[in-house]
Design an enzyme around this catalytic site. Structure first.
Site, PDB file in Angstrom:
ATOM      1  N   GLU A 166     -16.910 -11.426   3.306  1.00  0.00           N
ATOM      2  CA  GLU A 166     -15.295 -10.568   1.864  1.00  0.00           C
ATOM      3  C   GLU A 166     -14.589 -12.550   1.510  1.00  0.00           C
ATOM      4  O   GLU A 166     -14.258 -12.188   0.730  1.00  0.00           O
ATOM      5  CB  GLU A 166     -13.729 -10.342   2.815  1.00  0.00           C
ATOM      6  CG  GLU A 166     -13.242  -9.252   2.610  1.00  0.00           C
ATOM      7  CD  GLU A 166     -11.830  -9.827   3.428  1.00  0.00           C
ATOM      8  OE1 GLU A 166     -11.907  -9.286   4.648  1.00  0.00           O
ATOM      9  OE2 GLU A 166     -11.069  -8.332   2.632  1.00  0.00           O
ATOM     10  N   GLU A 191     -13.405 -13.172  -6.136  1.00  0.00           N
ATOM     11  CA  GLU A 191     -12.073 -12.620  -6.747  1.00  0.00           C
ATOM     12  C   GLU A 191     -11.306 -12.938  -6.018  1.00  0.00           C
ATOM     13  O   GLU A 191      -9.279 -12.402  -6.175  1.00  0.00           O
ATOM     14  CB  GLU A 191     -12.505 -10.700  -7.142  1.00  0.00           C
ATOM     15  CG  GLU A 191     -12.800 -10.377  -5.903  1.00  0.00           C
ATOM     16  CD  GLU A 191     -14.256  -9.679  -5.660  1.00  0.00           C
ATOM     17  OE1 GLU A 191     -14.817 -11.155  -6.143  1.00  0.00           O
ATOM     18  OE2 GLU A 191     -14.613  -9.299  -5.643  1.00  0.00           O
ATOM     19  N   CYS A 243     -11.178  -2.327  14.021  1.00  0.00           N
ATOM     20  CA  CYS A 243     -11.548  -2.794  14.625  1.00  0.00           C
ATOM     21  C   CYS A 243     -11.550  -3.861  16.152  1.00  0.00           C
ATOM     22  O   CYS A 243     -11.993  -5.069  16.018  1.00  0.00           O
ATOM     23  CB  CYS A 243     -10.292  -4.342  14.050  1.00  0.00           C
ATOM     24  SG  CYS A 243     -10.262  -4.448  12.075  1.00  0.00           S
ATOM     25  N   GLU A 262       1.785   1.388  -3.369  1.00  0.00           N
ATOM     26  CA  GLU A 262       0.873   2.111  -4.580  1.00  0.00           C
ATOM     27  C   GLU A 262       0.859   4.051  -3.614  1.00  0.00           C
ATOM     28  O   GLU A 262       0.741   4.553  -5.480  1.00  0.00           O
ATOM     29  CB  GLU A 262      -0.419   1.440  -3.752  1.00  0.00           C
ATOM     30  CG  GLU A 262      -1.588   2.228  -4.683  1.00  0.00           C
ATOM     31  CD  GLU A 262      -2.443   0.717  -4.081  1.00  0.00           C
ATOM     32  OE1 GLU A 262      -2.617   0.075  -3.363  1.00  0.00           O
ATOM     33  OE2 GLU A 262      -3.665   0.550  -4.792  1.00  0.00           O
ATOM     34  N   CYS A 287      -8.632  -2.530   4.160  1.00  0.00           N
ATOM     35  CA  CYS A 287      -8.364  -3.609   4.646  1.00  0.00           C
ATOM     36  C   CYS A 287     -10.116  -3.727   5.601  1.00  0.00           C
ATOM     37  O   CYS A 287     -10.395  -4.992   5.618  1.00  0.00           O
ATOM     38  CB  CYS A 287      -7.743  -3.187   6.243  1.00  0.00           C
ATOM     39  SG  CYS A 287      -6.725  -2.257   5.433  1.00  0.00           S
ATOM     40  N   LYS A 333     -15.639  -9.904   7.310  1.00  0.00           N
ATOM     41  CA  LYS A 333     -14.818 -10.490   6.994  1.00  0.00           C
ATOM     42  C   LYS A 333     -15.612 -12.190   6.430  1.00  0.00           C
ATOM     43  O   LYS A 333     -14.825 -12.812   5.978  1.00  0.00           O
ATOM     44  CB  LYS A 333     -13.234 -11.147   7.706  1.00  0.00           C
ATOM     45  CG  LYS A 333     -12.867 -10.041   7.945  1.00  0.00           C
ATOM     46  CD  LYS A 333     -12.204  -9.165   7.465  1.00  0.00           C
ATOM     47  CE  LYS A 333     -11.040  -8.217   7.773  1.00  0.00           C
ATOM     48  NZ  LYS A 333     -10.234  -7.700   6.526  1.00  0.00           N
ATOM     49  N   GLU A 374       0.842  -1.248   0.202  1.00  0.00           N
ATOM     50  CA  GLU A 374       0.408   0.379  -0.085  1.00  0.00           C
ATOM     51  C   GLU A 374       1.081   1.534   0.080  1.00  0.00           C
ATOM     52  O   GLU A 374       0.555   1.960  -0.938  1.00  0.00           O
ATOM     53  CB  GLU A 374      -0.902   0.057   0.958  1.00  0.00           C
ATOM     54  CG  GLU A 374      -2.428   0.401   1.133  1.00  0.00           C
ATOM     55  CD  GLU A 374      -3.441   0.460   2.460  1.00  0.00           C
ATOM     56  OE1 GLU A 374      -4.207  -0.463   1.775  1.00  0.00           O
ATOM     57  OE2 GLU A 374      -3.259   0.712   2.605  1.00  0.00           O
ATOM     58  N   SER A 416      -7.491   1.979  -2.649  1.00  0.00           N
ATOM     59  CA  SER A 416      -6.077   0.651  -2.990  1.00  0.00           C
ATOM     60  C   SER A 416      -6.580  -0.547  -3.306  1.00  0.00           C
ATOM     61  O   SER A 416      -7.326  -1.393  -2.619  1.00  0.00           O
ATOM     62  CB  SER A 416      -4.997   0.431  -1.015  1.00  0.00           C
ATOM     63  OG  SER A 416      -4.736  -0.429  -1.348  1.00  0.00           O
TER      64      SER A 416
HETATM   65 FE1  HC1 Z   1      -8.729  -5.567  11.067  1.00  0.00          FE
HETATM   66 FE2  HC1 Z   1      -7.499  -6.409   9.882  1.00  0.00          FE
HETATM   67  S1  HC1 Z   1      -6.924  -4.498  11.220  1.00  0.00           S
HETATM   68  S2  HC1 Z   1      -9.245  -5.440   9.346  1.00  0.00           S
HETATM   69  O1  HC1 Z   1      -9.237  -4.739  11.496  1.00  0.00           O
HETATM   70  O2  HC1 Z   1      -6.674  -4.883   7.948  1.00  0.00           O
HETATM   71  O3  HC1 Z   1     -10.955  -8.069  10.969  1.00  0.00           O
HETATM   72  O4  HC1 Z   1      -7.533  -6.962  14.304  1.00  0.00           O
HETATM   73  O5  HC1 Z   1      -7.677  -8.211  10.985  1.00  0.00           O
HETATM   74  O6  HC1 Z   1      -7.616  -8.254   7.551  1.00  0.00           O
HETATM   75  O7  HC1 Z   1      -3.919  -7.025  10.164  1.00  0.00           O
HETATM   76  C1  HC1 Z   1     -10.422  -6.999  11.174  1.00  0.00           C
HETATM   77  C2  HC1 Z   1      -7.957  -6.374  12.997  1.00  0.00           C
HETATM   78  C3  HC1 Z   1      -7.534  -7.227  10.897  1.00  0.00           C
HETATM   79  C4  HC1 Z   1      -7.259  -7.012   8.350  1.00  0.00           C
HETATM   80  C5  HC1 Z   1      -5.765  -7.164   9.531  1.00  0.00           C
END
Ligand code: HC1
Ligand code: SF4
Length: 573
Positions: free
Chosen positions: A360, A365, A502, A281, A298, A357, A278, A318
């Site tokens: 996700e 993809e 998070c 980028e 994220c 998640k 990132e 990103s």
């Molecule tokens: Fe997260 Fe991440 S910080 S998104 O908040 O970018 O869920 O803890 O795991 O993938 O590293 C969540 C937390 C986590 C991702 C990272």
């Protein structure tokens, strides 16, 4: 200040308080059910009624302001009977299947029934046999358990500004549902799970994927590995009675080994990898006139919100996969090659503080090796359930260590778990890439803290980076609207769907309103995150030896063709 009396106790309290707040200050407990401070203060359930001398009816303490001379009774016979009847009426319409409920022993309705000494049910309600909404990959709604408190509606509408659930019908037929009675899977729900975190009962919960993980663990053909998100280690202790903000990284690792995972890895390692990609980028876009601001990618709840509501910003995102998806992809490519394990036999489980998640991980993809990068996502709560089911005494576990060869992570990786952390981690690395120098660690205080939107202009190596950080989707909306209106210009923006980032994800341990209303979970858990950062020797992503090795032996350099193939993605318009 005003003078009031509560249960004969003379008090001087601030004049803008409610009766509930004044009573709490005097250690007088008034029961509540729909109340959740700053999120749902609507006086709907009438559990907190009190008697006020001279007033005609009982009043809801959570919304009634104090005034000079008020004489309040919180435990008079009228009050006690009114609360009991209200609670019994709520129970008459509730399915009362406590033993099999995900919230058994962590249910505000159950606690209240005990506290108000409900030992018989005088009212027979309507039958509660409504269908579950279990079509979403992340969230299950059970209307039979819903008590119509409207906390979910308030958080979804007022905090997240998503507004996909609301109250429908009237009287006995009242329900909380999506428009036209659709499933959460068929409306623009971001799957953030904030509605679950505020639900006092088991009407909202995550989809239970523990069965799939038990099955994989029992399959001798599979190499089952697990990774844990930064925010899990500072919250899972709460499930085992430890204070909010306890850091239990080592115990969590030991518990995962005891559950039978072949390797226990740290998502923080991949967070370091994310920063390399990132950061590169960002610099490329700044130097080559690319799309700015770069917005972090994220948080899958945020990505979904963007796809539904702000498609014009999709090119700003990103292209990096989120860290745990990057890790899944690395495990099924680089790690598979390195260890000689068939990637089809590698089963990746992510333990996340997040319900989005789960959604996700299903995105087609995200499959660098030809099948899903991550096989199953479990929330922090689901992991705690597995640990309990396995009979592991969590609190007496020795501290374990993440496994090699991918076990090394940095303080930069761990701070991803708190709002502003991705920004800070990126700045720690970008500053050194731009200047070509190594600095003593810089802590970027301007991007820390739980304010909804933070802004800073940071000078690095003669370059000015205009940065903004938003947490919670309502704040993301405000920030994006101001960019759209031309009122603000940035180079780099971090957005996390959940308020506080998070640490306060929709998959984290649930604290009742009696705790959550008066303790800032976000701040307490974030403090533990920053303590973990301070405790680590390496605190900059580019100094992570495993990350360096991955570039040397596999990816070449950040942003390379191979890195793009494995670690990057695209979004849906
Ligand atoms: Fe997260 Fe991440 S910080 S998104 O908040 O970018 O869920 O803890 O795991 O993938 O590293 C969540 C937390 C986590 C991702 C990272
Ligand atoms: Fe609203 Fe988030 Fe719940 Fe979906 S998951 S209904 S967006 S609060």
């Amino acid at each position: 200040m005003v003078n009031i009396t509560i249960d004969g106790k003379k008090l001087q309290v601030e004049k803008d308080m409610t009766i509930l707040e004044a009573a709490r200050q005097a250690n007088i407990k008034i029961p509540t059910l729909c109340f959740l401070k700053d999120i749902n203060e609507i006086g709907a359930c009438r559990m907190c009624v009190v008697e006020i001398k001279g007033a005609r009816a009982l009043q809801a303490a959570c919304v009634y302001p104090v005034a000079e001379g008020l004489e309040i009774y919180t435990q008079s016979p009228n009050v006690r009977e009114a609360r009991k009847v209200t609670l019994e009426l709520i129970l008459s319409n509730h399915d009362k299947k406590c033993l099999t409920c995900v919230r058994n022993r962590n249910c505000e309705l159950q606690t209240l029934s005990e506290e108000l000494n409900i030992n018989e049910l005088r009212f027979e309600g309507e039958s509660t046999d409504m269908p579950l909404d279990n079509f979403s990959p992340s969230i299950v709604r059970d209307p039979n358990k819903c008590i119509l408190c409207r906390r979910c509606v308030s958080v979804c509408r007022n905090v997240q500004t998503v507004s996909v659930i609301s109250a429908a019908e009237r009287g006995f037929k009242s329900v909380i549902s999506c428009a036209f009675d659709k499933s959460l899977a068929d409306v623009p729900c971001t799957m953030c799970g904030q509605c679950i975190s505020v639900c006092p009962v088991g009407a909202l919960k995550e989809r239970d994927d523990t069965g799939r993980v038990w099955e994989a663990l029992a399959d001798p053909e599979l190499h089952v590995v697990v990774q844990t998100a930064p925010a899990v280690r500072v919250a899972i202790g709460e499930e085992f009675g430890l204070p909010i903000g306890s850091r239990v990284t080592g115990k969590m690792v030991s518990a995962l080994s005891r559950l039978g995972f072949a390797k226990v890895f740290d998502t923080d390692t991949a967070a370091d990898l994310t920063i390399m990609e990132e950061g590169t980028e960002l610099l490329n876009r700044i130097r080559n006139g690319g799309k700015l601001p770069v917005i972090t990618s994220c948080s899958p709840g945020w990505i979904k919100f963007c796809e539904h509501n702000y498609p014009e910003f999709l090119d700003n995102l990103s292209s990096c996969k989120s860290p745990h998806e990057m890790f899944g992809a690395v495990l099924k490519t680089y790690y598979a090659e390195k260890t000689g394990i068939d990637p089809a036999k590698i089963f990746v489980v992510s333990i996340m503080p997040c319900t989005a998640k789960k959604f996700e991980a299903q995105r087609p993809e995200l499959s660098a090796a030809g099948f899903a990068d991550v096989d199953v996502v479990l929330t922090t709560r689901e992991l705690a359930k597995m640990i309990k089911e396995a009979g592991i005494d969590f609190n007496s576990l020795e501290d374990g260590q993440f496994d090699d060869p991918m076990g090394e992570a940095t303080g930069a990786g761990v701070i991803f778990g708190a709002t502003g952390g991705v920004m800070e981690a990126a700045l720690r690395t970008v500053a050194e890439i731009v200047s070509g120098k190594s600095f003593d660690l810089v802590e970027y205080a301007a991007v820390r803290g739980i304010e909804g939107i933070k802004e800073a202009t940071i000078e690095i190596g003669g370059m000015k980076v205009r940065a903004a950080v938003a947490n919670g989707l309502g704040n993301a909306r405000k920030l994006l609207d101001s960019i759209k209106a031309g009122e603000a210009q940035y180079d780099f923006v971090e957005i996390m769907a959940c308020p506080g980032g998070c640490v306060n994800g929709g998959g984290q341990p649930i604290q009742p309103s009696s705790v959550r209303s008066w303790t800032d979970l976000r701040a307490e858990r974030a403090k533990a995150i920053y303590r973990e950062d301070e405790s680590l020797t390496i605190r900059k992503s580019h100094e992570n030896p495993i990350v360096q090795e991955m570039y040397e032996k596999y990816f070449g350099e950040p942003g390379s063709h191979k890195a793009h193939k494995v670690l990057h993605t695209h979004y849906v318009r």
